[in-house]
Design an enzyme around this catalytic site. Structure first.
Site, PDB file in Angstrom:
ATOM      1  CB  SER A  53      -0.769   0.121   1.193  1.00 22.76           C
ATOM      2  OG  SER A  53      -0.155   0.272   2.446  1.00 22.76           O
TER       3      SER A  53
ATOM      4  CB  ILE B  46       5.403   5.326  -0.003  1.00 23.58           C
ATOM      5  CG1 ILE B  46       4.711   6.703   0.400  1.00 23.58           C
ATOM      6  CG2 ILE B  46       6.821   5.659  -0.863  1.00 23.58           C
ATOM      7  CD1 ILE B  46       5.896   7.095   1.646  1.00 23.58           C
TER       8      ILE B  46
ATOM      9  NE  ARG C 179       3.372  -5.484   8.507  1.00 27.18           N
ATOM     10  CZ  ARG C 179       2.518  -5.060   9.496  1.00 27.18           C
ATOM     11  NH1 ARG C 179       2.424  -5.554  10.711  1.00 27.18           N
ATOM     12  NH2 ARG C 179       1.946  -3.843   9.330  1.00 27.18           N
TER      13      ARG C 179
ATOM     14  CG  ASP D 201       6.655  -8.612  10.919  1.00 28.68           C
ATOM     15  OD1 ASP D 201       7.631  -7.518  10.717  1.00 28.68           O
ATOM     16  OD2 ASP D 201       6.327  -8.767  11.816  1.00 28.68           O
TER      17      ASP D 201
ATOM     18  CE1 TYR E 156       9.148   6.596  10.983  1.00 29.49           C
ATOM     19  CE2 TYR E 156       8.820   9.078  11.254  1.00 29.49           C
ATOM     20  CZ  TYR E 156       8.928   8.057  10.472  1.00 29.49           C
ATOM     21  OH  TYR E 156       8.444   8.053   9.091  1.00 29.49           O
TER      22      TYR E 156
ATOM     23  CB  THR F 226       0.536   6.317   3.324  1.00 29.20           C
ATOM     24  OG1 THR F 226       1.127   6.790   4.602  1.00 29.20           O
ATOM     25  CG2 THR F 226       1.307   6.956   2.332  1.00 29.20           C
TER      26      THR F 226
END
Length: 273
Positions: A20, A22, A42, A68, A158, A193
Site C-alpha cells: 500500500s 508509497i 506483510r 514481516d 521514529y 498513507t
C-alpha cells in the site's frame, strides 16, 4: 544535490512495504519503466492483488514475498531472495512509526521500530550492495524522513531511526561515490498513507496543506533520481536551504576537531594553575 545520474532501465526492482501507500506507488511506477518486480510486505492478499494488477497493466513479471521484516527469520529469507533475484534496484520503504510518549508505548514497540527501520533496512542494503559490487552497478533508494532532522517528543524512536537512515545512507553515498552504484536518500514530509492510522495517531497533527499524496512523493523522488540527486526532499522548494544545512554541518565538524576545550568549559582553571 547532484552527483549521480538516472535509474536502471531494466532488471528486477525490489520494493519493501509494497502492499500500500508509497511502496505500492513505487511498484507501479517501476513496472511502468519496464522493471520486473519482487514485492515484499506483510499482507499476502494485498500483495497478490497488486501483483496481478501490475502484471496485467504493464506486462512485467511480479514475484511476491510475504514477510514481516521485523522478524529475524523472515528478514533472512528476504535477504536470500534479494541476492537470488540479481536485483538492479532496491527501494527500502518498509517502516514503522511507534509514535507516542515513552510512558505510553512499550519497549517491545520501540524495538520493533529499530528492527524494521534500522536493522531490516541495513541488512537489505548490505545484501543488495553485494550484487551491485559484483556487477559494477545498481541503484539503492532508502526512504528516510524530514523528522531525522527534528528531535520530536512522542516520536523518539521514529526520529532516531530516521536519523540513522540519513547518516547510514549518506555514508554509503560517500563510500560508493567513485563507482556506478547510485544511492538516493528520499526525505518525505507528511504523506497521506496508512502510516498515521497504523500508529494510532490522527493526521490532524499536521496542517491539512502539509500533506503530499504517495503519488506526488514517488513521482518527485523518481524525478530526483533521474536528475542525479543524492538527497531528495520533494517539499523543499529552495535547494539553498539544504546547501546551507550541509555547510553548517561541515563547519560544525571542522570546529569540533579543534583539539581544544572551549573557553566556556574551562571553569576553575585559573585557580588550579
Amino acid at each position: 544535490m547532484v552527483g549521480q545520474a538516472g535509474g536502471d532501465a531494466t532488471g528486477v526492482a525490489v520494493v519493501t512495504g509494497a502492499s500500500s501507500g508509497i511502496g505500492a506507488v513505487y511498484a507501479d511506477r517501476l513496472a511502468a519503466r519496464g522493471h520486473d518486480l519482487l514485492l515484499v510486505a506483510r499482507r499476502a492478499d494485498r500483495l497478490r492483488q497488486l501483483a496481478q494488477e501490475l502484471s496485467d497493466r504493464h506486462g512485467v513479471q511480479v514475484q511476491t514475498a510475504t514477510a514481516d521484516l521485523a522478524e529475524p527469520e523472515s528478514l533472512a529469507r528476504v535477504e536470500a531472495l534479494v541476492r537470488e533475484s540479481n536485483a538492479v534496484l532496491l527501494v527500502n520503504n518498509a517502516g514503522a512509526g511507534g509514535l507516542g510518549p515513552t510512558a505510553a508505548i512499550s519497549a517491545d514497540r520501540v524495538e520493533n521500530v529499530v528492527r524494521l527501520n534500522i536493522t531490516a533496512l541495513s541488512r537489505l542494503s548490505h545484501a543488495v550492495l553485494e550484487g551491485f559490487r559484483s556487477r559494477g552497478a545498481g541503484t539503492l533508494v532508502n526512504i528516510g524522513s524530514i523528522i531525522a532532522l527534528s528531535p520530536s517528543p512522542s516520536a523518539a524512536a521514529y526520529s532516531g531511526s530516521k536519523a540513522y537512515v540519513l547518516n547510514f545512507t549518506r555514508s554509503l553515498q560517500a563510500e560508493y561515490a567513485d563507482t556506478a552504484i547510485r544511492i538516493q536518500l528520499v526525505q518525505p514530509g507528511p504523506i497521506r498513507t496508512e502510516f498515521f492510522t497504523a500508529a494510532g495517531v490522527s493526521e490532524s497533527v499536521f496542517p491539512e496543506d502539509s500533506y503530499l499524496t504517495a503519488e506526488q512523493l514517488v513521482d518527485a523522488a523518481l524525478a530526483g533520481l533521474d536528475a542525479g540527486e543524492l538527497v531528495t526532499t520533494p517539499t523543499v522548494a529552495e535547494t539553498g536551504i539544504w546547501e546551507a544545512l550541509e555547510a553548517a554541518r561541515l563547519a560544525f565538524m571542522e570546529a569540533a576537531r579543534s583539539g581544544q576545550v572551549a573557553e566556556r568549559y574551562r571553569v576553575g582553571e585559573e585557580s588550579l594553575a
